[in-house]
Design an enzyme around this catalytic site. Structure first.
Site, PDB file in Angstrom:
ATOM      1  N   ASP A 484      20.497 -16.325 -49.855  1.00 53.48           N
ATOM      2  CA  ASP A 484      21.712 -17.288 -50.268  1.00 53.48           C
ATOM      3  C   ASP A 484      21.993 -17.662 -51.917  1.00 53.48           C
ATOM      4  O   ASP A 484      22.956 -17.928 -52.221  1.00 53.48           O
ATOM      5  CB  ASP A 484      21.623 -18.571 -49.521  1.00 53.48           C
ATOM      6  CG  ASP A 484      22.310 -18.606 -48.336  1.00 53.48           C
ATOM      7  OD1 ASP A 484      23.199 -17.946 -48.094  1.00 53.48           O
ATOM      8  OD2 ASP A 484      21.937 -19.502 -47.680  1.00 53.48           O
TER       9      ASP A 484
HETATM   10  C1  GLC Z   1      20.002 -21.855 -48.073  1.00 52.43           C
HETATM   11  C2  GLC Z   1      18.921 -22.043 -49.090  1.00 52.43           C
HETATM   12  C3  GLC Z   1      19.437 -23.041 -50.275  1.00 52.43           C
HETATM   13  C4  GLC Z   1      20.704 -23.052 -50.482  1.00 52.43           C
HETATM   14  C5  GLC Z   1      21.523 -22.938 -49.504  1.00 52.43           C
HETATM   15  C6  GLC Z   1      22.940 -22.516 -50.017  1.00 52.43           C
HETATM   16  O1  GLC Z   1      19.721 -23.039 -47.540  1.00 52.43           O
HETATM   17  O2  GLC Z   1      17.728 -21.880 -48.740  1.00 52.43           O
HETATM   18  O3  GLC Z   1      18.280 -22.969 -51.199  1.00 52.43           O
HETATM   19  O4  GLC Z   1      21.078 -24.095 -51.567  1.00 52.43           O
HETATM   20  O5  GLC Z   1      21.539 -21.959 -48.559  1.00 52.43           O
HETATM   21  O6  GLC Z   1      23.826 -22.344 -48.964  1.00 52.43           O
HETATM   22  C1  GLC Z   2      18.066 -20.594 -45.864  1.00 48.28           C
HETATM   23  C2  GLC Z   2      19.410 -20.458 -45.022  1.00 48.28           C
HETATM   24  C3  GLC Z   2      19.495 -18.716 -44.697  1.00 48.28           C
HETATM   25  C4  GLC Z   2      19.197 -17.817 -45.886  1.00 48.28           C
HETATM   26  C5  GLC Z   2      17.862 -18.433 -46.464  1.00 48.28           C
HETATM   27  C6  GLC Z   2      17.598 -18.032 -47.672  1.00 48.28           C
HETATM   28  O1  GLC Z   2      17.110 -20.641 -44.666  1.00 48.28           O
HETATM   29  O2  GLC Z   2      19.756 -21.033 -43.688  1.00 48.28           O
HETATM   30  O3  GLC Z   2      20.642 -18.332 -44.190  1.00 48.28           O
HETATM   31  O4  GLC Z   2      19.080 -16.486 -45.385  1.00 48.28           O
HETATM   32  O5  GLC Z   2      17.980 -19.936 -46.671  1.00 48.28           O
HETATM   33  O6  GLC Z   2      18.286 -18.118 -48.576  1.00 48.28           O
END
Ligand code: GLC
Ligand code: GLC
Length: 810
Positions: A484
């Site tokens: 993300d």
């Molecule tokens: C996921 C990531 C986090 C980020 C978020 C944004 O949870 O782990 O670091 O801020 O997505 O959507």
């Molecule tokens: C968080 C989000 C997931 C994403 C991951 C890495 O766990 O829920 O969708 O793939 O962060 O950013």
């Protein structure tokens, strides 16, 4: 250092001190009524949707303080204490919390009074039951007072946490006998209310928080309990409604008295809301409460819950010489898979329940570890998810579980999303053989008028990638892929701008080698689905596209010693020797290798050796190295984190199993298991003081080598790690993998693992699979099924046969 121990026979983790490094929680509920409960009785409840139908209130930023829960206070002379220690934190003479599968038990002892609390959500009803047993262990008669306490949330948890100018005026309750009804907003647009009741006469109640706590007090020292000793009988009008019962209890020496508390959620048909003017129709509450009036009622419901779980957990079991593997596979990892299936990433102690709802990619991945447990619910979920897809194959990144509608704030443009739908659907069909799902008519963006078959949805998923490629013929990344925080098209410059939703969602240049790896894996699974439907032409077309992608990865996605991660919006490499920081990433190396890219060319092995050399650390495999030390506008959120945390060189547990699976693909069982062990809770239990999160479940992230405290875990429970580690250990290491033709047995274990047995229920039959490993890491030499030698390592599926005894020799 440990703060408790595993009781495998009872499927419990026993916490022996309330002072764990962080709250260690459990989840109650399977179907609609859910609760989170910590080892000190903190937590909250909701119905279906943690944002829209929150039943009790929690204070955010609550870790580790863990403020607010369902508390019982015991007043014994001048001493006030709680069986779960919080919130008074009165030192207990004995304390124990047993987190079990769908229930928690607390035992507190103070001044010869023993309190045992059993809490769970029965499978059949929308309520939480707490059985409170008080025993006098002394030789004198005890006169004590028991107070219950919950603080209501005014339903919409988001609004509840900020719209005080309104909220302080809306709260309403009714009190009849021992039942407190919370009916805020019922007068207008709601047709549901909550109840808190006890199966005995009460000696007092309060429903106004301020009357119970007293001004300038909080629930650590409620005025009513600590000073007055008597409830005030307050009826909440606005402010903050609570539910408090007071019961005066006389206990003779050795005597035990038991009370059943029911916290329930009730709905009325719109035209039957009222009993009389302003008085709510209590019929559903009465019906619910009548079911749980005695200890026997509660105990029977508890037995049903335990039987339900024992049945579910009997679907995949292993017996090996390794207790830790047995414990994770047979109990905790599958349990966490159920919880992630239920919650997605919505409600935990790190996810407030008011942020994201269900994730498109997250929920599809959660299915991978859940589908064998309750395939019918997986089927329903797949259709729900697919119903939020757009007609061009792209997808809303998130949707709200109550409305099942896509969340337009976050929108779409996460270009890995479409392929996860293929992953989830393929896993469901490999498990069940039910291809009818592919023929279901499924809407786009919830619009039934444009519905197509599910198979057409998958085709559009597949083609979305085919039609969105960049300059190197690799998939465009969009706002982000699985990571993300790799935001190559967003260029977020000012505080407060979303890293994901700012800027163009779809740059025409930035590409993801990770999505390419996904496409090779799930493109082949898509081709197999087409074959199942007899569409060989589509299967051939898909495989041709997969080959094109495979070649593109070898041509422009290979960096010499490992796979490149991505190309940014200027077509510069990310995750390459050419970079100053972020030279190597885990995701492309894990996923391309597990998809089989470069295996025959010897490149996968090289990539995995590089992963070991550069990304391995004591606590797991880090996501990238070297960590980014400055913010890069062109890379986005990934560089916003301090080095060693989250996506910036943390150990993101979710993708560790990808590397472990990739190791099984090239047959290195020792290394696959070494990676498995590093993040495995049963192993990290030993270092709970460093790791900090619950030793029975995975957390999302463990701080990497660059961090201030390497090895420190964060964000437990709601992570794709649960599903992926379960797939890894059950399907790849122990090697019992469902194919369309039946179960395949292809173990890849460490050479000292020893022999083991897997019992697997699959498509109506029970498989007892004995594996003789002979010190080998990979490769099945022979297999017999019910005494007959068979070719290869897929157990032929025989319609109607209910037992398969399988002997496998490696
Ligand atoms: C996921 C990531 C986090 C980020 C978020 C944004 O949870 O782990 O670091 O801020 O997505 O959507
Ligand atoms: C968080 C989000 C997931 C994403 C991951 C890495 O766990 O829920 O969708 O793939 O962060 O950013």
């Amino acid at each position: 250092m440990k703060f408790g121990y595993f009781d495998d026979a009872n499927k419990e983790y026993v916490i022996t001190t309330p002072k764990t490094p962080l709250p260690w929680i459990n989840y109650l509920g399977n179907n609609g009524f859910f609760s989170l409960i910590s080892n000190t009785c903190g937590g909250y409840s909701f119905y279906k949707d943690a944002k829209l139908l929150r039943i009790t209130r929690y204070r955010y930023n609550g870790v580790p303080a863990d403020f607010n829960g369902k508390y019982f206070y015991i007043k014994d002379g001048d001493t006030v204490w709680n069986p779960g220690w919080q919130p008074t934190k009165t030192q207990l003479d004995e304390y124990e919390c047993r987190h079990g599968i769908g229930y928690s038990k607390f035992k507190g002892v103070k001044n010869d009074v023993e309190a045992n609390v059993l809490t769970f959500v029965p499978n059949e009803d929308t309520c939480e039951l707490s059985q409170v047993k008080l025993t006098n262990r002394s030789s004198q008669t005890k006169q004590i007072k028991l107070f219950s306490y919950v603080e209501w949330c005014l339903w919409n948890a988001d609004d509840d946490s900020r719209n005080f100018q309104r909220n302080f005026s809306t709260g309403e309750v009714e009190v009849i006998d021992s039942t407190i009804y919370h009916k805020t907003e019922y007068r207008e647009r709601r047709n549901h209310y909550a109840v808190y009741s006890v199966n005995s006469k009460i000696d007092g109640f309060d429903t106004s928080r301020d009357a119970f706590l007293g001004a300038y007090h909080d629930n650590r020292d409620p005025e009513v309990v600590c000073e007055k000793g008597e409830c005030t009988g307050s009826v909440a009008h606005g402010w903050s409604p609570v539910a408090v019962h007071q019961i005066n209890v006389t206990l003779n020496p050795g005597e035990t008295k038991s009370f059943v508390f029911v916290l329930g959620y009730c709905e009325n048909p719109q035209d039957e809301k009222w009993e009389s003017k302003g008085i709510i129709n209590k019929a559903p509450a009465k019906k619910l409460l009548a079911k749980y009036q005695t200890d026997a009622d509660v105990e029977a419901a508890f037995d049903r819950l335990c039987t339900y779980w024992n049945d579910l957990l009997s679907i995949y079991t292993v017996k090996s010489a390794n207790d830790k593997v047995n414990r994770m596979v047979n109990i905790w990892n599958q349990y966490q898979c159920m919880v992630t299936f239920n919650m997605s990433r919505s409600a935990s102690y790190y996810e407030s329940g008011i942020g994201r709802g269900m994730g498109f990619r997250d929920s599809n991945q959660d299915l991978l570890g859940f589908v064998h447990l309750i395939p019918e619910r997986a089927r329903e979920r797949i259709i729900d998810i697919a119903s939020t897809q757009f007609q061009d194959g792209s997808a809303y990144h998130q949707y709200q579980p109550l409305t099942k509608k896509g969340n337009s704030d976050i929108g779409s443009g996460f270009n890995d999303d479409p392929l996860w739908l293929i992953a989830g659907t393929s896993a469901y069909i490999r498990e069940t053989g039910d291809t009818s799902i592919l023929k279901e008519m499924v809407p786009y963006d919830n619009d039934m008028s444009v519905a197509t078959t599910m198979m057409e949805h998958l085709k559009r998923s597949f083609d979305y990638i085919v039609n969105h490629k960049g300059p190197h013929n690799l998939p465009l990344i969009g706002r982000a892929d699985w990571n993300d925080c790799l935001n190559l098209n967003c260029f977020s410059e000012h505080p407060g701008e979303s890293f994901q939703c700012f800027g163009p969602s779809e740059g025409p240049v930035a590409e993801s080698v990770f999505i390419a790896g996904m496409f090779v894996k799930y493109g082949e699974e898509y081709a197999q689905l087409a074959e199942l439907l007899g569409d060989q032409a589509e299967a051939d077309r898909a495989r041709k596209e997969v080959q094109i992608m495979y070649d593109a990865v070898l041509k422009d996605g290979w960096d010499g010693d490992w796979f490149v991660r991505a190309y940014d919006a200027y077509s510069h490499k990310i995750g390459s020797k050419e970079c100053e920081e972020g030279k190597i990433f885990i995701e492309s190396n894990g996923f391309c290798s597990l998809a089989g890219i470069g295996v025959k060319e010897g490149l996968a092995e090289k990539a995995l050796d590089s992963v070991k050399k550069y990304l391995d650390c004591e606590y797991g495999v880090m996501i990238l190295q070297p960590a980014y030390t400055v913010y890069h506008l062109e890379l986005g959120e990934i560089t916003s984190y301090p080095p060693g945390y989250k996506e910036n060189a943390g150990i993101f547990c979710h993708n560790n199993p990808w590397v472990s699976i990739a190791e099984t693909v090239i047959g290195r069982g020792d290394r696959a298991f070494e990676i498995y062990k590093k993040t495995c809770p049963a192993y990290t239990e030993e270092i709970s003081e460093i790791h900090k999160t619950e030793p029975y479940v995975y957390c999302q992230m463990v701080a990497g080598n660059d961090a201030y405290l390497p090895g420190e875990g964060k964000n437990s429970w709601l992570t794709g790690t649960a599903a992926w580690t379960f797939c890894n250990i059950s399907q790849y290491i122990l090697g019992v993998y469902p194919t369309h033709k039946g179960l395949q047995v292809d173990p890849c274990v460490p050479s000292d693992f020893g022999d083991y047995t897997v019992t697997r229920k699959y498509r109506g039959a029970t498989y007892n699979i004995n594996v003789k490993t002979n010190g080998s890491q990979k490769g099945v030499k022979s297999m017999t099924v019910n005494g007959q030698a068979v070719e290869g390592n897929v157990i032929p599926f025989v319609e109607g046969q209910t037992e398969y005894n399988v002997e496998v020799v490696m």
